[in-house]
Design a protein around this motif. Sequence first.
Motif, short mmCIF file in Angstrom:
data_model
loop_
_atom_site.label_atom_id
_atom_site.label_comp_id
_atom_site.label_asym_id
_atom_site.label_seq_id
_atom_site.Cartn_x
_atom_site.Cartn_y
_atom_site.Cartn_z
N PRO A 1 3.93 -15.49 -32.96
CA PRO A 1 3.95 -16.12 -31.63
C PRO A 1 2.70 -16.97 -31.38
CG PRO A 1 4.68 -13.84 -31.48
CD PRO A 1 4.13 -14.02 -32.87
N GLY A 2 1.54 -16.46 -31.79
CA GLY A 2 0.30 -17.22 -31.61
C GLY A 2 0.27 -18.48 -32.46
N MET A 3 0.83 -18.43 -33.66
CA MET A 3 0.89 -19.62 -34.51
C MET A 3 1.76 -20.70 -33.87
SD MET A 3 -0.90 -19.32 -37.35
CE MET A 3 -0.07 -20.48 -38.43
N GLY B 1 -2.95 -18.42 -48.85
CA GLY B 1 -2.98 -19.78 -48.31
C GLY B 1 -2.55 -19.87 -46.87
N ALA B 2 -2.51 -18.75 -46.17
CA ALA B 2 -2.10 -18.71 -44.77
C ALA B 2 -3.26 -18.21 -43.93
CB ALA B 2 -0.88 -17.81 -44.60
N LEU B 3 -4.03 -19.12 -43.34
CA LEU B 3 -5.25 -18.77 -42.60
C LEU B 3 -5.16 -19.19 -41.15
CD1 LEU B 3 -8.02 -19.89 -45.15
CD2 LEU B 3 -6.89 -17.66 -44.96
N CYS B 4 -5.80 -18.41 -40.30
CA CYS B 4 -5.88 -18.76 -38.88
C CYS B 4 -7.31 -18.52 -38.38
CB CYS B 4 -4.90 -17.94 -38.05
SG CYS B 4 -5.22 -16.16 -38.04
N ALA B 5 -7.62 -19.14 -37.26
CA ALA B 5 -8.90 -18.92 -36.58
C ALA B 5 -8.60 -18.35 -35.20
CB ALA B 5 -9.67 -20.23 -36.45
N GLU B 6 -9.41 -17.37 -34.78
CA GLU B 6 -9.17 -16.76 -33.47
C GLU B 6 -10.47 -16.52 -32.72
OE1 GLU B 6 -7.30 -12.96 -33.78
OE2 GLU B 6 -8.91 -12.08 -34.99
N ILE B 7 -10.35 -16.51 -31.40
CA ILE B 7 -11.44 -16.15 -30.50
C ILE B 7 -10.96 -15.02 -29.62
CG2 ILE B 7 -12.91 -16.89 -28.59
CD1 ILE B 7 -12.78 -19.72 -29.64
N GLU B 8 -11.60 -13.86 -29.73
CA GLU B 8 -11.24 -12.70 -28.91
C GLU B 8 -9.73 -12.44 -28.93
OE1 GLU B 8 -12.95 -13.48 -25.10
OE2 GLU B 8 -14.98 -12.98 -25.76
N GLY B 9 -9.14 -12.53 -30.12
CA GLY B 9 -7.73 -12.23 -30.27
C GLY B 9 -6.78 -13.38 -30.01
N ARG B 10 -7.29 -14.51 -29.51
CA ARG B 10 -6.43 -15.67 -29.25
C ARG B 10 -6.51 -16.64 -30.43
NH1 ARG B 10 -7.75 -20.74 -25.25
NH2 ARG B 10 -5.79 -21.89 -25.59
N ILE C 1 -6.53 -20.05 -32.28
CA ILE C 1 -6.93 -21.39 -31.84
C ILE C 1 -6.74 -22.44 -32.93
CG2 ILE C 1 -8.58 -20.57 -30.12
CD1 ILE C 1 -10.78 -21.13 -32.28
N GLY C 2 -6.44 -22.02 -34.15
CA GLY C 2 -6.25 -22.98 -35.22
C GLY C 2 -5.67 -22.32 -36.45
N SER C 3 -5.16 -23.13 -37.35
CA SER C 3 -4.58 -22.58 -38.58
C SER C 3 -4.58 -23.63 -39.68
CB SER C 3 -3.15 -22.10 -38.33
OG SER C 3 -2.28 -23.19 -38.07
N CYS D 1 -4.27 -27.44 -38.18
CA CYS D 1 -4.08 -27.71 -36.76
C CYS D 1 -5.06 -26.89 -35.94
CB CYS D 1 -2.64 -27.35 -36.37
SG CYS D 1 -2.18 -27.80 -34.70
N VAL D 2 -5.65 -27.51 -34.92
CA VAL D 2 -6.56 -26.84 -33.98
C VAL D 2 -6.17 -27.25 -32.57
CG1 VAL D 2 -8.96 -26.59 -33.22
CG2 VAL D 2 -8.45 -26.82 -35.67
N ILE D 3 -6.17 -26.31 -31.64
CA ILE D 3 -5.79 -26.63 -30.26
C ILE D 3 -6.77 -27.65 -29.68
CG2 ILE D 3 -4.66 -24.41 -29.90
CD1 ILE D 3 -7.08 -23.56 -28.24
N PRO D 4 -6.30 -28.55 -28.80
CA PRO D 4 -7.14 -29.64 -28.30
C PRO D 4 -8.48 -29.21 -27.72
CG PRO D 4 -4.85 -30.01 -27.71
CD PRO D 4 -4.91 -28.64 -28.32
N GLU D 5 -8.51 -28.12 -26.97
CA GLU D 5 -9.76 -27.75 -26.29
C GLU D 5 -10.86 -27.31 -27.25
OE1 GLU D 5 -9.60 -23.48 -24.44
OE2 GLU D 5 -7.56 -24.29 -24.38
N MET D 6 -10.51 -27.01 -28.51
CA MET D 6 -11.50 -26.53 -29.47
C MET D 6 -11.77 -27.53 -30.59
SD MET D 6 -12.58 -23.69 -28.31
CE MET D 6 -13.57 -23.24 -29.73
#
Length: 220
Positions: free
Chosen positions: A27-29, A62-71, A73-75, A117-122
């Motif tokens: 869901p977060g992806m 090869g499946a990586l994500c970035a998160e801040i406090e569980g949210r 924000i990028g992959s 991909c990274v969300i616009p605000e970050m």
Amino acid sequence: MRKQMIVYADGKPIEIVIRNYTCSDFPGMIDIQRESFPPPFPSELWWNEAQLREHVARFPEGALCAEIEGRLIGSVTGLKVGEAQLHADHSWASVTDGGYIRNHDPQGDTLYIVDICVIPEMRKAGIGKWLMQSMYETVVHLGLKRLLGGGRMPGYHRVADVVTPEAYLAGVLSGKYNDPVITFLLRCGRMPVGVVPNYLEDEESRNHAALMEWRNPFLA
């Protein structure tokens, strides 16, 4: 993979985690895609659960994500391919199996980037560069020859009537042109190895992409 680091957003230090994404992250992806590509971008082109399930099953490294406090924000997502899959006129759809990576080759020596991909605000916090760096670490860890992928050239449409895509790419390298995607990839350490026509349906790039690689410095 799992690592913690500090990035700066609006001048403030923020701790992020970069790690492999799993089924619980789907869901977060999809939310990352929704925030990054809002309407009128067609929602059917966002990641779907069937694609994400293939990523974590076939090539979790090869499946990586970035998160801040569980949210999330990028992959970034990749697959391993062999030389036979990299014919000169390959497209994004052919080399990534339309994003499903069912053509992942466990014996391949090239890590091919499917999407970053990274969300616009970050986007000004350097998240994309750290995700790419993490993929370089994956290349080294797995003993692969290189990382490869096609980069959009969204600035090309401004000069497409007067210069070829190859001349545009050379102009980016010389500083004559500034392209948001190619310049980002150059700053990440990627180097151009050619231009691929009909790579992806993209009016701004006139459907061209710059093939950009990073070679494993620890292999002769």
